[in-house]
Design a protein around this motif. Sequence first.
Motif, PDB file in Angstrom:
ATOM      1  N   TRP A 292       0.711  -1.041   0.081  1.00 32.22           N
ATOM      2  CA  TRP A 292       0.011  -0.109  -0.071  1.00 32.22           C
ATOM      3  C   TRP A 292       0.701   1.221  -0.038  1.00 32.22           C
ATOM      4  CZ3 TRP A 292       0.092   3.721   3.561  1.00 32.22           C
ATOM      5  CH2 TRP A 292       0.625   3.565   4.897  1.00 32.22           C
ATOM      6  N   VAL A 293       1.962   1.068   0.524  1.00 31.37           N
ATOM      7  CA  VAL A 293       2.939   2.353   0.741  1.00 31.37           C
ATOM      8  C   VAL A 293       3.372   2.776  -0.603  1.00 31.37           C
ATOM      9  CG1 VAL A 293       5.074   3.414   1.618  1.00 31.37           C
ATOM     10  CG2 VAL A 293       3.559   2.039   3.039  1.00 31.37           C
ATOM     11  N   THR A 294       3.739   1.610  -1.403  1.00 31.58           N
ATOM     12  CA  THR A 294       4.293   1.810  -2.917  1.00 31.58           C
ATOM     13  C   THR A 294       3.317   2.435  -3.647  1.00 31.58           C
ATOM     14  OG1 THR A 294       5.868  -0.151  -2.606  1.00 31.58           O
ATOM     15  CG2 THR A 294       5.403   0.653  -4.802  1.00 31.58           C
ATOM     16  N   ILE A 295       2.084   1.883  -3.603  1.00 31.75           N
ATOM     17  CA  ILE A 295       0.777   2.377  -4.395  1.00 31.75           C
ATOM     18  C   ILE A 295       0.538   3.785  -4.164  1.00 31.75           C
ATOM     19  CG2 ILE A 295      -1.560   1.733  -4.907  1.00 31.75           C
ATOM     20  CD1 ILE A 295      -1.020  -1.094  -4.109  1.00 31.75           C
ATOM     21  N   THR A 296       0.499   3.938  -2.835  1.00 34.05           N
ATOM     22  CA  THR A 296       0.221   5.311  -2.702  1.00 34.05           C
ATOM     23  C   THR A 296       1.163   6.343  -2.952  1.00 34.05           C
ATOM     24  OG1 THR A 296      -0.914   4.660  -0.476  1.00 34.05           O
ATOM     25  CG2 THR A 296      -0.228   7.140  -0.720  1.00 34.05           C
ATOM     26  N   VAL A 297       2.472   6.177  -3.059  1.00 34.75           N
ATOM     27  CA  VAL A 297       3.492   7.008  -3.441  1.00 34.75           C
ATOM     28  C   VAL A 297       3.512   7.198  -5.021  1.00 34.75           C
ATOM     29  CG1 VAL A 297       5.874   7.093  -3.878  1.00 34.75           C
ATOM     30  CG2 VAL A 297       5.092   6.478  -1.533  1.00 34.75           C
ATOM     31  N   ILE A 298       3.185   5.931  -5.710  1.00 36.65           N
ATOM     32  CA  ILE A 298       2.891   6.133  -7.163  1.00 36.65           C
ATOM     33  C   ILE A 298       1.994   6.680  -7.624  1.00 36.65           C
ATOM     34  CG2 ILE A 298       2.490   4.524  -9.317  1.00 36.65           C
ATOM     35  CD1 ILE A 298       4.260   2.511  -7.935  1.00 36.65           C
ATOM     36  N   LEU A 299       0.653   6.690  -6.764  1.00 37.82           N
ATOM     37  CA  LEU A 299      -0.386   7.251  -7.158  1.00 37.82           C
ATOM     38  C   LEU A 299      -0.414   9.045  -6.970  1.00 37.82           C
ATOM     39  CD1 LEU A 299      -3.580   7.394  -7.826  1.00 37.82           C
ATOM     40  CD2 LEU A 299      -3.890   7.140  -5.456  1.00 37.82           C
ATOM     41  N   HIS A 300       0.387   9.321  -5.809  1.00 36.87           N
ATOM     42  CA  HIS A 300       0.741  10.594  -5.530  1.00 36.87           C
ATOM     43  C   HIS A 300       1.606  11.134  -6.429  1.00 36.87           C
ATOM     44  CE1 HIS A 300       1.813  14.477  -3.569  1.00 36.87           C
ATOM     45  NE2 HIS A 300       3.054  13.715  -3.397  1.00 36.87           N
ATOM     46  N   ILE A 301       2.579  10.584  -6.997  1.00 36.91           N
ATOM     47  CA  ILE A 301       3.500  10.867  -8.028  1.00 36.91           C
ATOM     48  C   ILE A 301       2.767  11.528  -9.294  1.00 36.91           C
ATOM     49  CG2 ILE A 301       5.417  10.622  -9.277  1.00 36.91           C
ATOM     50  CD1 ILE A 301       6.766   9.131  -7.025  1.00 36.91           C
ATOM     51  N   SER A 302       1.905  10.532  -9.604  1.00 37.20           N
ATOM     52  CA  SER A 302       1.116  10.377 -10.892  1.00 37.20           C
ATOM     53  C   SER A 302       0.303  11.639 -10.965  1.00 37.20           C
ATOM     54  CB  SER A 302       0.462   9.227 -11.255  1.00 37.20           C
ATOM     55  OG  SER A 302       1.364   8.309 -11.063  1.00 37.20           O
ATOM     56  N   VAL A 303      -0.661  11.757  -9.828  1.00 35.62           N
ATOM     57  CA  VAL A 303      -1.511  12.766  -9.695  1.00 35.62           C
ATOM     58  C   VAL A 303      -0.855  14.036  -9.533  1.00 35.62           C
ATOM     59  CG1 VAL A 303      -3.485  13.645  -8.328  1.00 35.62           C
ATOM     60  CG2 VAL A 303      -3.419  11.333  -8.915  1.00 35.62           C
ATOM     61  N   SER A 304       0.011  14.351  -8.724  1.00 34.67           N
ATOM     62  CA  SER A 304       0.742  15.568  -8.540  1.00 34.67           C
ATOM     63  C   SER A 304       1.339  15.941  -9.854  1.00 34.67           C
ATOM     64  CB  SER A 304       1.796  15.409  -7.593  1.00 34.67           C
ATOM     65  OG  SER A 304       1.167  15.020  -6.448  1.00 34.67           O
ATOM     66  N   LEU A 305       1.896  15.073 -10.617  1.00 36.10           N
ATOM     67  CA  LEU A 305       2.546  15.480 -12.117  1.00 36.10           C
ATOM     68  C   LEU A 305       1.459  15.903 -12.935  1.00 36.10           C
ATOM     69  CD1 LEU A 305       5.077  15.794 -13.826  1.00 36.10           C
ATOM     70  CD2 LEU A 305       4.518  13.262 -14.633  1.00 36.10           C
ATOM     71  N   LEU A 306       0.459  15.290 -13.073  1.00 34.31           N
ATOM     72  CA  LEU A 306      -0.723  15.650 -13.899  1.00 34.31           C
ATOM     73  C   LEU A 306      -1.073  16.961 -13.436  1.00 34.31           C
ATOM     74  CD1 LEU A 306      -2.754  15.050 -16.123  1.00 34.31           C
ATOM     75  CD2 LEU A 306      -4.208  13.945 -14.349  1.00 34.31           C
ATOM     76  N   THR A 307      -1.389  17.181 -12.251  1.00 34.57           N
ATOM     77  CA  THR A 307      -1.883  18.640 -11.936  1.00 34.57           C
ATOM     78  C   THR A 307      -1.112  19.602 -11.851  1.00 34.57           C
ATOM     79  OG1 THR A 307      -3.353  17.154 -10.052  1.00 34.57           O
ATOM     80  CG2 THR A 307      -2.876  19.521  -9.622  1.00 34.57           C
ATOM     81  N   SER A 308       0.243  19.396 -11.742  1.00 36.79           N
ATOM     82  CA  SER A 308       1.409  20.461 -11.798  1.00 36.79           C
ATOM     83  C   SER A 308       1.409  20.670 -13.353  1.00 36.79           C
ATOM     84  CB  SER A 308       2.701  19.854 -11.148  1.00 36.79           C
ATOM     85  OG  SER A 308       2.680  19.804 -10.022  1.00 36.79           O
TER      86      SER A 308
END
Length: 488
Positions: A15-31
């Motif tokens: 779950w930690v890895t999944i959360t990190v990947i999700l955060h990076i993906s969403v943050s990159l798209l939003t940024s």
Amino acid sequence: MHIFEELLGWFYIHWVTITVILHISVSLLTSLHVLLFKENEGTSLAWIGLVILSPIVGSLFYWLFGINRIKRLAKKKHPKKSKPDFRHQEKPINFHHLPKHWHPSIIAGHTIHPVNYLANNSIELLINGDIAYPAMIQSIHSAKRYVVLSSYIFDCDALGSQFINALAAANKRGVVVNVLLDGIGIGYSWRKSDQALNKLGVKTARFLPAISLTSIRFINLRNHRKILCVDGEEAYIGGMNVSQSNVVKSAVNPIDDVQFKVTGPVIDQISQVFTEDWFFATGELIQFPLYNPNDRPNTTQQTSEQSVVARVIQDGPDEDHNKIRWTLINALVCAQTSVKIITPYFIPDRTLMTSLHAAALRGVSIEIIVPQHSDIPLVDWVMQANFLRIIEHGIHIYKNKRPFDHSKIVIIDNIWSFVGSTNWDARSLEFNFEINLECFDTALNAKLTELFNVKKQNSVIVTEAEMNDFSTLKKIRNNLFRLFSPYL
């Protein structure tokens, strides 16, 4: 069942890895979206910081509050061919015998908002709901063909019931009635006025309803316009909602405000704004009657009083974005002697503040009246944080001691005025759909100046010593909330 348990176990382990990947993906798209579509560097940096430092939550806030989704949608839903042509492209600019130093402003005004300045209008001040509401209700009672009403807040209180009954009575005798209410503003009253109107057969719509099955709505985008047009003969605009609070003599928490009764050809521009808003909200194109001076009683007397050159300036987070800001900047450049501003919220952006300071440096007298206490304490704190910056170069700010003054007026010299629904803050200038009248008339300015002076007599001036006497904790509080001023 076994597969589900294995999948659940895998998620539990990773779950930690999944959360990190999700955060990076969403943050990159939003940024990337921030970089492509946000114009202000400071705002862009703040959003990117929030997105990166607040996993998922920062991105969620941006997609809810940080995006102007109406711009493309408005172009799709407002086809130009469906609009009457109030534009000036094929007509020479008419300066209407106005002072020559205002001619460049008129030329720029046509470029900012290509709608013609029209002569032979009458603008009447109606002070507070005590005077404004009876006049508006009487106009509805006198309607013969068509009534359109738009309001940000329409309380279903004793005063609102008078409007509901008048609108229902007009509808019953065959008058076409359309009422448009903001999807957020309707929530100010626990009893919904549109539901009461619908039960009586009156046609209503909500502009950007908070809950929609067809598209996503955003609570930071609101229709703040206040419009009443009757038969193409009379119109009312200003900052006054439909609420018992504006009946000052009897209100528990009174609100001072000014509404403006309009007659003359500029009514067509006012009703056109409603027509576009109604089309946006419903997809229905209504045919509101055009102004006809021959329909007015006592035509000779009316014409002698109709001396105002005026036009509508509409603004919003769509194709009309920034038109009010540019109109104010354009007028401030032409100021020669004085600028007088009455506003409930004075939180100008850097560009407007620079324009005011530039006028003050030229020797123009600039006076601003704000409430001593507004209806939003957070806004009061933000205004306090800005006062020292504002009063540089001789600008004077006065705090009106009345319970709460919601009036919105700008007066420049003895000729130019700007009245309507717009406040001097980011919400009005960035996120709200607004309507104002840009007016040229010395008699109107004299009346507005008289009103300004009455309010000034009941006000106290802001001093540097007063601001410096604030405790350190208050200064920290005020400047902290100043960071969030674009979203208050």
